[in-house]
Write a protein that holds these residues in place. Sequence first.
Motif, mmCIF file in Angstrom:
data_model
loop_
_atom_site.group_PDB
_atom_site.id
_atom_site.type_symbol
_atom_site.label_atom_id
_atom_site.label_comp_id
_atom_site.label_asym_id
_atom_site.label_seq_id
_atom_site.Cartn_x
_atom_site.Cartn_y
_atom_site.Cartn_z
ATOM 1 N N CYS A 86 0.924 -1.156 0.038
ATOM 2 C CA CYS A 86 -0.033 -0.027 -0.051
ATOM 3 C C CYS A 86 0.947 1.184 0.013
ATOM 4 C CB CYS A 86 -0.919 0.051 1.151
ATOM 5 S SG CYS A 86 -2.319 -1.200 1.040
ATOM 6 N N SER A 89 1.752 1.760 -3.680
ATOM 7 C CA SER A 89 0.629 2.308 -4.221
ATOM 8 C C SER A 89 0.248 3.842 -3.889
ATOM 9 C CB SER A 89 -0.796 1.532 -3.897
ATOM 10 O OG SER A 89 -0.640 0.036 -4.327
ATOM 11 N N TRP A 119 -2.490 -3.771 -7.433
ATOM 12 C CA TRP A 119 -2.086 -3.424 -5.826
ATOM 13 C C TRP A 119 -3.221 -2.883 -5.059
ATOM 14 C CZ3 TRP A 119 3.927 -2.025 -5.835
ATOM 15 C CH2 TRP A 119 4.669 -3.383 -6.432
ATOM 16 N N ALA A 123 -5.299 -2.060 -0.738
ATOM 17 C CA ALA A 123 -5.934 -0.819 -0.286
ATOM 18 C C ALA A 123 -7.373 -1.092 0.193
ATOM 19 C CB ALA A 123 -5.931 0.325 -1.068
ATOM 20 N N ALA A 126 -7.046 -3.313 3.144
ATOM 21 C CA ALA A 126 -6.538 -2.411 4.358
ATOM 22 C C ALA A 126 -7.621 -1.588 5.112
ATOM 23 C CB ALA A 126 -5.607 -1.497 3.721
ATOM 24 N N HIS A 148 -4.942 5.038 2.152
ATOM 25 C CA HIS A 148 -5.695 4.168 1.561
ATOM 26 C C HIS A 148 -6.829 4.614 0.780
ATOM 27 C CE1 HIS A 148 -3.077 1.875 4.483
ATOM 28 N NE2 HIS A 148 -2.810 1.011 3.772
ATOM 29 N N ILE A 151 -5.584 5.900 -2.674
ATOM 30 C CA ILE A 151 -5.354 4.829 -3.485
ATOM 31 C C ILE A 151 -6.501 4.643 -4.253
ATOM 32 C CG2 ILE A 151 -4.336 2.585 -3.861
ATOM 33 C CD1 ILE A 151 -2.740 2.826 -1.246
#
Length: 244
Positions: A86, A89, A119, A123, A126, A148, A151
């Motif tokens: 993350c 990212s 990827w 996120a 997450a 996050h 992203i």
Amino acid sequence: MPAYQSIAPYAVPILSNEWWINNLVTFFFIFVFLFIGIKFKNNKSFISKYTLFIGLFFIIRLLWNQWYQNLYGQWNPEWSLPLQMCSFSAMLSGIIPIFIYFNINDKIKRLLFEFMFYWGVGAIYALLTPQYTHGTYGFIYQDYYISHGGIIFVILFCIFIHDFKPREYSWLKIFGYSQIVLLIIHFINRSIGGLANYFYTVKPPIVDNPFVMGQFPFHIIMLDIFALFHFYLFYLLFKSLKRS
């Protein structure tokens, strides 16, 4: 300067009040800022400046995070380096809009977008299973959701505003590249030692996730299977939505 706070991983209980509030607020802002972009999509001057603002914001956020951890005695190479999936990212969420603004090589932009697109599964999880690996002191707590959520926002922004899309077999290509990154990060973890566990190559995260099981190296195999499945699923989902 406040006294040093020892780092202990903290996972937000799933479906708790804390979980609901944090995610509802995060997705509210994602859709507000995405709506702004969609509403003014045909205003090229505004979109150009908006894209640059987004890129600069997320680059500054990344640098601020490092400075803030150091300011409050939290910075440590074992958990503070931007070497998680993350984190990469999050870097791309700032780099890609800047590349778009300055019209840098289209192939590079597309490849970087595909990394962030696939990827981005990290996120999503997450936010669904939040785990703080470097403390919750001060604004570090809020920054978790900004990074996050950012992203996911930039992925959608690139798709809806700048017409980016994952290319055919990109899911397999990014999975292959990811194995190289995984190997490099594992060597970095071993070199740093201590609690270094970037990309969770040393031990699995503490979150409650059915795909996270076993210990080293079995947990890496399971996470790899999990990643490949989701990369392909994301690709099929995008193709399906595009056709519809």
